[in-house]
Design an enzyme around this catalytic site. Structure first.
Site, PDB file in Angstrom:
ATOM      1  N   HIS A   1      25.725   9.828  42.265  1.00 49.19           N
ATOM      2  CA  HIS A   1      25.496  10.153  43.677  1.00 49.19           C
ATOM      3  C   HIS A   1      24.174  10.901  43.855  1.00 49.19           C
ATOM      4  O   HIS A   1      23.330  10.519  44.671  1.00 49.19           O
ATOM      5  CB  HIS A   1      26.658  11.008  44.202  1.00 49.19           C
ATOM      6  CG  HIS A   1      26.501  11.465  45.627  1.00 49.19           C
ATOM      7  ND1 HIS A   1      27.212  10.906  46.663  1.00 49.19           N
ATOM      8  CD2 HIS A   1      25.722  12.427  46.179  1.00 49.19           C
ATOM      9  CE1 HIS A   1      26.865  11.494  47.801  1.00 49.19           C
ATOM     10  NE2 HIS A   1      25.968  12.427  47.527  1.00 49.19           N
ATOM     11  N   GLU A   2      23.996  11.970  43.077  1.00 50.42           N
ATOM     12  CA  GLU A   2      22.777  12.779  43.212  1.00 50.42           C
ATOM     13  C   GLU A   2      21.543  12.024  42.729  1.00 50.42           C
ATOM     14  O   GLU A   2      20.484  12.090  43.356  1.00 50.42           O
ATOM     15  CB  GLU A   2      22.932  14.109  42.452  1.00 50.42           C
ATOM     16  CG  GLU A   2      24.021  15.027  42.989  1.00 50.42           C
ATOM     17  CD  GLU A   2      23.802  15.430  44.434  1.00 50.42           C
ATOM     18  OE1 GLU A   2      22.634  15.449  44.889  1.00 50.42           O
ATOM     19  OE2 GLU A   2      24.797  15.704  45.134  1.00 50.42           O
TER      20      GLU A   2
ATOM     21  N   HIS B   1      20.245   9.622  45.373  1.00 53.88           N
ATOM     22  CA  HIS B   1      19.401  10.271  46.384  1.00 53.88           C
ATOM     23  C   HIS B   1      17.962  10.387  45.866  1.00 53.88           C
ATOM     24  O   HIS B   1      17.004  10.111  46.595  1.00 53.88           O
ATOM     25  CB  HIS B   1      19.921  11.679  46.697  1.00 53.88           C
ATOM     26  CG  HIS B   1      21.120  11.705  47.581  1.00 53.88           C
ATOM     27  ND1 HIS B   1      21.225  10.986  48.753  1.00 53.88           N
ATOM     28  CD2 HIS B   1      22.290  12.404  47.472  1.00 53.88           C
ATOM     29  CE1 HIS B   1      22.399  11.227  49.313  1.00 53.88           C
ATOM     30  NE2 HIS B   1      23.069  12.088  48.562  1.00 53.88           N
TER      31      HIS B   1
END
Length: 222
Positions: free
Chosen positions: A24-25, A28
């Site tokens: 997820h991170e 980004h």
């Protein structure tokens, strides 16, 4: 007995949670770099090394304390947010949407992956309970992260998407909420508003979408 149950739960959820927050991170960071901001790359945050994304309080301590305090009824945690300088994006207002969307999108893809693993294991006659539960945990964890992060209030990803979509004047009003957004979201979570009116409907939609995507494979394996 409670300690044994906790250890078993931690072992089942550990891998899905680590993958969920790490990808997820990193997503980004990858999206930000693609659209012109190298902040995350320069700080070493575009990586699949989970240690770079783990927040000792938000990722470890808070979920454990909540697990004991609520007997597993309510869990919440967070990773270290990837730094993004939206001013460095080629088109800040438009590209902010894609950077914010990258995280939840990565979780939805992971949910499909875990569901695919579950279908294949059952089809192959592999009924090891630990791994089946891990697959189910992977689906649930990622759908929770997908749905929760899409909640339309900054600093959550959904809030940034909303800011990017709204006209400039309205976007500025929503953006001003960000310093208090976390506390507002937590109050809404505790009050049951987020769970009842956002998470459950969105997760039901997510499970239905995964069933639809995997239906041809499940039909083939029958």
């Amino acid at each position: 007995m409670e300690i044994q149950q906790l250890i078993q739960t931690v072992l089942i959820y550990a891998l899905p949670v680590l993958f969920a927050i790490t990808i997820h991170e990193a997503a980004h960071g990858y999206a930000a770099r693609h659209f012109g901001d190298n902040t995350a790359a320069m700080m070493g945050r575009i990586t699949l090394n989970p240690i770079k994304h783990i927040d000792p309080i938000g990722t470890i301590l808070m979920p454990l304390l909540l697990y004991f305090a609520t007997s597993g009824a309510f869990l919440f945690g967070y990773a270290k947010p990837v730094p993004v300088n939206f001013g460095h994006l080629r088109n800040p207002k438009r590209d902010m949407i894609w950077v914010a969307l990258a995280g939840p999108a990565s979780n939805f893809v992971q949910a499909i992956f875990w569901a695919l693993m579950l279908v294949l294991m059952v089809a192959l006659g592999l009924h090891e309970r630990f791994f089946l539960e891990m697959c189910r945990a992977g689906i649930m964890v990622n759908l929770v992260m997908w749905a929760f992060n899409l909640f339309p209030l900054p600093p959550l990803d959904g809030g940034r998407i909303l800011v990017g979509l709204l006209p400039w004047k309205q976007a500025q009003v929503v953006a001003r909420v960000e310093p208090y957004g976390f506390f507002i979201v937590m109050a809404l979570v505790i009050a049951g508003v987020v769970g009842s009116y956002w998470l459950r409907p969105l997760m039901s939609l997510g499970y239905a979408a995964i069933d639809f995507v995997l239906y041809p494979l499940m039909a083939l394996l029958r």
